[in-house]
Design a protein around this motif. Sequence first.
Motif, short mmCIF file in Angstrom:
data_model
loop_
_atom_site.label_atom_id
_atom_site.label_comp_id
_atom_site.label_asym_id
_atom_site.label_seq_id
_atom_site.Cartn_x
_atom_site.Cartn_y
_atom_site.Cartn_z
N TRP A 394 3.14 6.73 1.46
CA TRP A 394 2.81 6.20 0.12
C TRP A 394 4.08 5.88 -0.67
CZ3 TRP A 394 -1.38 4.87 1.68
CH2 TRP A 394 -2.41 5.69 2.11
N LYS A 398 3.98 2.12 -1.32
CA LYS A 398 3.51 1.97 -2.71
C LYS A 398 2.32 1.00 -2.84
CE LYS A 398 7.87 3.07 -5.04
NZ LYS A 398 8.61 3.53 -3.85
N TRP A 402 -1.31 4.33 -5.38
CA TRP A 402 -0.54 5.22 -4.51
C TRP A 402 -0.18 6.55 -5.17
CZ3 TRP A 402 4.61 6.80 -5.22
CH2 TRP A 402 5.29 6.18 -6.27
#
Length: 607
Positions: A394, A398, A402
Motif C-alpha cells: 500500500w 498508494k 490506501w
Amino acid sequence: MAAFKRFLIGKPLKTNELGEQKLNKKKALAILSSDALSSVAYGPEQILLVLITVSAAAFWYSIPIGIGVLILLTALILSYRQIIFAYPHGGGAYVVSKNNLGVYPGLVAGGSLLVDYILTVAVSVSAGTDAITSAFPSLHEYKVPIAVVFVLLLTLLNLRGVTESASILAYPVYLFVLSLLILIGAGLYRIIVGGVAPELHTPIGTPIAGITLFLLLKAFASGSSALTGVEAISNAIPNFKSPAPNNAAKTLSAMGILLALLFSGIVVLAYMYGIKPLDEATVVSQIAETTFGRHFMYFFVQGTTALILILAANTGYSAFPLLAVNLAKDKFIPRMFTVRGDRLGYSNGILILGLLSILLIIAFQGKTEHLIPLYAVGVFIPFTLSQSGMMVKWIREKPAGWITKLTINTAGALISFTVSMMFFITKLAQVWPVLVFLPLIVYLFHRIKKHYEAVGDQLRLATCEPAVPIKGNVIIVPVSGITHVVEQSLNYAQSLGAEQIIAVYIPFDREEETKFEKKWSQWKPEVRLVTLHSPYRSIIQPLSKFIDMVKRKADESNYQVTVVIPQFIPKKGWHNLLHNQSSFMIRTHLLYRKDIIITTVPYHLKK
C-alpha cells in the motif's frame, strides 16, 4: 493394481473437466473453514490451561482474553479480504511476502505454512480422537492407531477429488455448527432462567493473587490458537468457482462470523459453568454433559465435534497442495508437486501431506497439547509477514483508499507480531523447534532452487556447449546359461549395431566357471565372454563393479553403455514368481543408475 486404484479413487477425469471440480461458497465454507471452526473445540481450553496454573478463581480472565482474540480475528479477516482481492490467483502469505518483502521472507512464510498444514492434519485428527475417547474412555489406549486410520481415510478421500471430498465433508461441518449453536443457545437459556449457580464462577473483576501481565499474555497467545486456518481461503482461491475472489471473500466473512459466535459462546459457557480442563474430558464435552446430561444431545455434540476435528484436517489437504504448487513453480521444491493426478487434484502433495502427518502423530503419540504451540506459532509467523507485506504494497502503490487499507494491515501485523513473540517468550520450551527447522527448510528451498538453475544452465541450447557425439554402443548382457532366452537377448544386442557385446557370467565355483567357458566358446565364439568368479555367491556386487569399470573406459572414448537383461515370460503370470529372481534383482539394482541404458528382452514361453 490398476483396477484396485480405480476402486479406491475412481475413474480418471479429463483435463477439460477441471472446471467441474471448482467449489461453490457452501462447499468451500465447509472444506476450507473446518480447521478454523474446529479450533473452538480446543482454543478456549488452551486459555483455561494457562489460567488454572494460578487457580480456578482466575477463570474470569478468560472473558477479556476472549474479547482480545475476537479483536485479532476481526483484524485478520479484514486483512485477508484485502489479500484475496490483491492476489486473486492464490498463494496467500507466501506470494504476498515474496513479492513485497523479498524472496527469503517469502520462503519463511511458505515454509512455516507447509509445516503448519502438516501440523493441521496431526492436531485436528489427534483432537478429534480425543473427543471420541472422551465419550468412550475404553478406546483411550488405541488413540494413535485410530488417528492413523482417520488420516489414511482423509488422504484417500482427497485423492478422489476436491468436489467429491467437499460434498461428503459439508454435512459434518454444518452439523457441528448446528450442534454448537444449539449447545450455546441451551446453555445461555439455562443461565438466563437461573439454572446455573452463581458460586460456580468467580465474579468478573475479582482481584486474584498471582496474576501477572506475562501470564495473561501467555493465555492470550494460547487462546489465539483458535485462529489457525484463517489464512487457508486466501491460499485456495483457485479452487473457487468464478468469480473466484468475490466468492472467496464472502466465504471468508461467513467463516469469521461463525468462528466469532462459536468461540465467544464456548468461552462464556465455560466461565459460567466453572468448567476446569481435565485430561479425561474436553471442555466442550463437560459443557455438553452439564447442559444436556449424557443423553442424545451430549453424544450428538461429541460426535459432530469429533467429526469436525478430524475433518478439519481437510483444510490442510486443500491448502498444502496449492501452496506447494506455488513453491514448485518458483523451483523451491520438486516440480512433481505441480502434476495433477487422475482426479485432477495435486495428488503428490496430498500423499506427502498424509505420510508426514502420520509420522508426526506417531512421534507425538497423538498428544494434542504438545502439538498446538508449534501449530499456532507456525501460523502467526506467516500472519505477521503477510500483513507486513501488504503494508509495503500500500505504501509503494498508494491506490484509492490506501490509508484505510494500510491501517487495517498495520493493526493485523502488530497484533500478529505480538502473539508470535509471546509464543517464543512464554512457550520457548515447546516452540524452540521452529527456530531450528525454519532455517533448515529455507536452506533446503535455496539448495533446490540452485539445483534447478544449474541444471537449466546446462540444458539450455542457447548457452551450453555442443553435445558430445556418441561414437558407439557397448552392450553388457548378464547370462546364467546357454538358452533361447540368452540367444534372443544376444540377437537383440547385435541388431543394435553395437561396437562391442560383452556377455557376463558369474559362477560361484571354479569348476562351474571352466565348464561354462568351454561351452560358450563352442556356441558363440564371436561374442566376448567375461566370467566374474563370486566366492561369496553375490551376483550384484561383481556385476556392478564390472559395469563401473566398463563405464569409465567408455566415457573416455565417448561410448554409450547399455545393459540388456534376458528374461522369459511364463504363460501364467504367477509362474514368474518361480523364475527370474536373478534378473529381477539386477533390474531393481540398476534401476537407480542414470548413467547407463537398461533394457529387458522378454522371451515368451509358448506352453
